[in-house]
Design a protein around this motif. Sequence first.
Motif, PDB file in Angstrom:
ATOM      1  N   ARG A 170      58.764  32.370  -2.618  1.00  0.00           N
ATOM      2  CA  ARG A 170      59.032  31.299  -1.651  1.00  0.00           C
ATOM      3  C   ARG A 170      57.926  31.224  -0.590  1.00  0.00           C
ATOM      4  O   ARG A 170      57.581  30.150  -0.106  1.00  0.00           O
ATOM      5  N   LEU A 171      57.361  32.373  -0.239  1.00  0.00           N
ATOM      6  CA  LEU A 171      56.326  32.428   0.793  1.00  0.00           C
ATOM      7  C   LEU A 171      55.073  31.659   0.394  1.00  0.00           C
ATOM      8  O   LEU A 171      54.440  31.010   1.231  1.00  0.00           O
ATOM      9  N   ILE A 172      54.709  31.694  -0.898  1.00  0.00           N
ATOM     10  CA  ILE A 172      53.407  31.147  -1.300  1.00  0.00           C
ATOM     11  C   ILE A 172      53.493  29.949  -2.243  1.00  0.00           C
ATOM     12  O   ILE A 172      52.458  29.376  -2.600  1.00  0.00           O
ATOM     13  N   ARG A 205      65.102  45.628  12.245  1.00  0.00           N
ATOM     14  CA  ARG A 205      65.687  44.283  12.276  1.00  0.00           C
ATOM     15  C   ARG A 205      64.639  43.203  12.519  1.00  0.00           C
ATOM     16  O   ARG A 205      64.919  42.017  12.342  1.00  0.00           O
ATOM     17  N   PHE A 206      63.436  43.589  12.920  1.00  0.00           N
ATOM     18  CA  PHE A 206      62.389  42.607  13.160  1.00  0.00           C
ATOM     19  C   PHE A 206      61.653  42.218  11.877  1.00  0.00           C
ATOM     20  O   PHE A 206      60.779  41.362  11.901  1.00  0.00           O
ATOM     21  N   PHE A 207      62.000  42.859  10.758  1.00  0.00           N
ATOM     22  CA  PHE A 207      61.287  42.614   9.508  1.00  0.00           C
ATOM     23  C   PHE A 207      62.255  42.205   8.408  1.00  0.00           C
ATOM     24  O   PHE A 207      63.427  42.557   8.442  1.00  0.00           O
ATOM     25  N   TYR A 208      61.745  41.467   7.435  1.00  0.00           N
ATOM     26  CA  TYR A 208      62.595  40.997   6.346  1.00  0.00           C
ATOM     27  C   TYR A 208      63.088  42.184   5.525  1.00  0.00           C
ATOM     28  O   TYR A 208      62.341  43.110   5.219  1.00  0.00           O
ATOM     29  N   ARG A 210      61.334  33.074   7.508  1.00  0.00           N
ATOM     30  CA  ARG A 210      61.536  33.713   8.802  1.00  0.00           C
ATOM     31  C   ARG A 210      62.639  34.770   8.748  1.00  0.00           C
ATOM     32  O   ARG A 210      63.505  34.726   7.882  1.00  0.00           O
ATOM     33  N   VAL A 211      62.590  35.708   9.688  1.00  0.00           N
ATOM     34  CA  VAL A 211      63.599  36.752   9.803  1.00  0.00           C
ATOM     35  C   VAL A 211      64.663  36.285  10.780  1.00  0.00           C
ATOM     36  O   VAL A 211      64.365  35.971  11.939  1.00  0.00           O
ATOM     37  N   LEU A 222      65.151  29.073  13.441  1.00  0.00           N
ATOM     38  CA  LEU A 222      65.185  29.632  12.086  1.00  0.00           C
ATOM     39  C   LEU A 222      64.951  31.139  12.062  1.00  0.00           C
ATOM     40  O   LEU A 222      65.206  31.782  11.043  1.00  0.00           O
ATOM     41  N   GLY A 223      64.441  31.707  13.163  1.00  0.00           N
ATOM     42  CA  GLY A 223      64.236  33.148  13.189  1.00  0.00           C
ATOM     43  C   GLY A 223      62.823  33.521  13.590  1.00  0.00           C
ATOM     44  O   GLY A 223      62.013  32.675  13.977  1.00  0.00           O
ATOM     45  N   ARG A 224      62.549  34.814  13.495  1.00  0.00           N
ATOM     46  CA  ARG A 224      61.239  35.343  13.869  1.00  0.00           C
ATOM     47  C   ARG A 224      60.193  35.033  12.796  1.00  0.00           C
ATOM     48  O   ARG A 224      60.506  34.923  11.622  1.00  0.00           O
TER      49      ARG A 224
END
Length: 358
Positions: free
Chosen positions: A282-284, A224-227, A120-121, A162-164
């Motif tokens: 980490r994502l997959i 800021r909405f994206f990693y 999450r972001v 945890l975030g967006r």
Amino acid sequence: MGKQWDGSKIAYNIEVWAEALRVLKPGGHLLAFSGTRTQHRMVCAIEDAGFEVRDQIGWLYGSGFPKSRNLDGDWQGWGTALKPAWEPICVARKPLAKGCTVSANVLAFGTGAFNIDDCRVGWPGGAAPEIGTPAWGGPAKKLTAVPGQEGETVERAAPSQLGRWPANLIHDGSAEVVALFPTAPGQQGRARTDGGAQGNSVFGALRHVTNNPEPRSDTGSAARFFYCAKTSPADRHEGLDAPGPQFKKGSTLRDAENLGSDRKGNHHPTVKPTELMLYLVRLITPPGGKVLDMFMGSGSTGKGCMRGGFEFVGIDMTAEYIPIATARIEFEHAKVTAAAELAAIPAPQLDMFAREVA
């Protein structure tokens, strides 16, 4: 770039991706970077090999250099290429085990879904806003809505602490990239005066709603909405001898074109940030899982795996890059191991050790 791995059409070879499919667990994911001009050929080969194409991630960066044929004479000012500013990443998945739902496949093999919460972001300030406050940004996911129901009678899902939710867009945080995003204040908490639901749930100004809107929340670039996976020269060269002149600050030389006689440091032309590769892994990948990089290059994926506690297998067809990748991965492994050993030392001993080093 005149490299065998860059021009041999390996990425379009269905047999290459079929081998990746063979060794993956059911539901295992494949991520593959490509160029914007030819990515469709690679994606077709991946799909024809038996993968399910699930998405595409855009990796935005500010370090691209146009490989253009610049014309002169009457056509001066014309060229043949745009400045590269992003790379598409194909997101594909091996089909789930026969008869399995996603949940059953994840339980059986640890594969088949994305690790959303670990990717999450983060919220500005580190704390999620409360529902109904201006910083909330709503409307968020509806839990109890039925046709015709609106306003405060609709129960909303609380924002995750945890975030967006992670998006299919990632950037490097460079000033050049951040400038591409619009200024985007947080959305209004409510924009109507009759007790109804918020209107115009979009970034930017709210029109035809009210002359007295509630104050907005955090402000700044929509980046800021994206990693954001930042990189640095230190990340590129850690564990290697001092690099040659092509990497010195202010140099006009290009690493893909003018390696010169001094080939110290990491001279691979397409180095990825370690934090980017760790985020994607980490994502997959299930915690502690094994990652295979069939096109290892200078080892950024392996370096990220060491940092994140994953197992790693790397392959590359170019012998000159193997020592570079090995040095970078071993350096990161030693650094992580040393940090873990220090973390196991009781606090008084660690404090004494720190004073002696100082």
